[in-house]
Design a protein around this motif. Structure first.
Motif: not given
Lengths: 112, 171
Positions: B30, B14, A14, A30, B18, A18, A33-34
């Motif tokens: 996601l 993930a 993540g 991102g 991305l 980002a 996800i973090m």
């Protein structure tokens, strides 16, 4: 301990997204996800092996329950994360309306 | 054991989210991460969190699809590939150094330090009358935190309204 490392790998994925990506939607992804990785990490810290959910029942011992405080705090965090995503997506949509792109290097009208 | 599989699936999804070029596909990837996070909460004995995460994930999916659909998306090209990647990896490496020192202080997985929450587990039912200790903590012992959460949501909603309003815009 390996499970903490896996969770950390998820956080780093993540973080990479980002910091590295140039599309605004990818940056938001991102960030999300973090946030997921941090939530999962906190719940992992409060987990007890062979534990049970912290809901009282007649056949349940208090000794083998997982940590309820962490779960309660993470519930707050999840909802605050939704509020954050709402605000960030609104700003991204607004930027798209003004500039016609999601590319962050094209958004340079405020540059002096 | 299931938690390892779920975590590996989450990492793969993930990376896919991305790296896929199409934005709607990456939003859906996601959402795969979020739904498997909900399953992971269920495995980790946190049913309240699983329900909350499910609802929040669906709302997040709707918001992100609203942001990406009906936009013509010019292809975003990555320039200066080497410099950007190297500087990002250096940033991640600095982060990992700090994590290396922090990870030694953590309790071992499966044995949490329950100094405060032991009290909550012992006295929760007799003090609050709620059988679910998580809601007892959220609404009774830590009620001010729930008030703060509500304030944050309120401020965020006002922020969304202020950002998205149409009248008074300087053209």
């Amino acid at each position: 301990m390996e499970i903490y490392l896996l969770c950390l790998v998820l956080f780093c994925v993540g973080l990479y997204g980002a910091v590295r990506k140039r599309n605004l939607i990818k940056i938001i992804i991102g960030l999300v996800i973090m946030e997921y990785a941090v939530n999962l990490f906190l719940v992992l810290i409060g987990y007890r092996l062979q534990g049970r959910a912290p809901i009282l029942a007649s056949d349940q011992q208090v000794l083998n329950m997982v940590d309820p405080l962490v779960q309660s705090m993470v519930m707050t965090t999840i909802v605050i994360g939704l509020a954050l995503i709402m605000l960030v997506v609104a700003i991204a949509v607004r930027i798209y309306e003004k500039y016609g792109t999601f590319d962050i290097t094209k958004i340079r009208k405020l540059r002096g | 054991m299931e938690i390892y599989l779920l975590l590996i699936f989450m990492i793969v999804a993930a990376v896919a989210a991305l790296e896929i070029k199409d934005l709607i596909s990456s939003v859906i990837a996601l959402s795969a991460v979020g739904l498997s996070l909900s399953l992971a909460f269920l495995v980790l004995k946190a049913p309240n969190l699983a329900i909350t995460q499910l609802v929040v994930e669906l709302l997040c999916l709707i918001l992100l699809i609203h942001a990406t659909i009906k936009k013509d998306l010019p292809l975003v090209k990555d320039g200066r590939w080497l410099f950007n990647t190297v500087s990002t990896l250096a940033f991640v490496a600095v982060f990992l150094v700090f994590i290396y020192f922090a990870l030694k202080e953590l309790p071992v997985f499966g044995m949490p330090i329950m100094r405060v929450s032991g009290e909550y587990l012992d006295k929760g039912f007799s003090l609050t009358g709620a059988a679910n200790i998580v809601t007892a903590v959220a609404l009774k012992f830590r009620g001010l935190d729930s008030l703060g959460e509500t304030v944050v949501i309120f401020v965020s909603a006002i922020g969304v309204l202020a950002v998205m309003r149409k009248v008074g815009k300087i053209r």
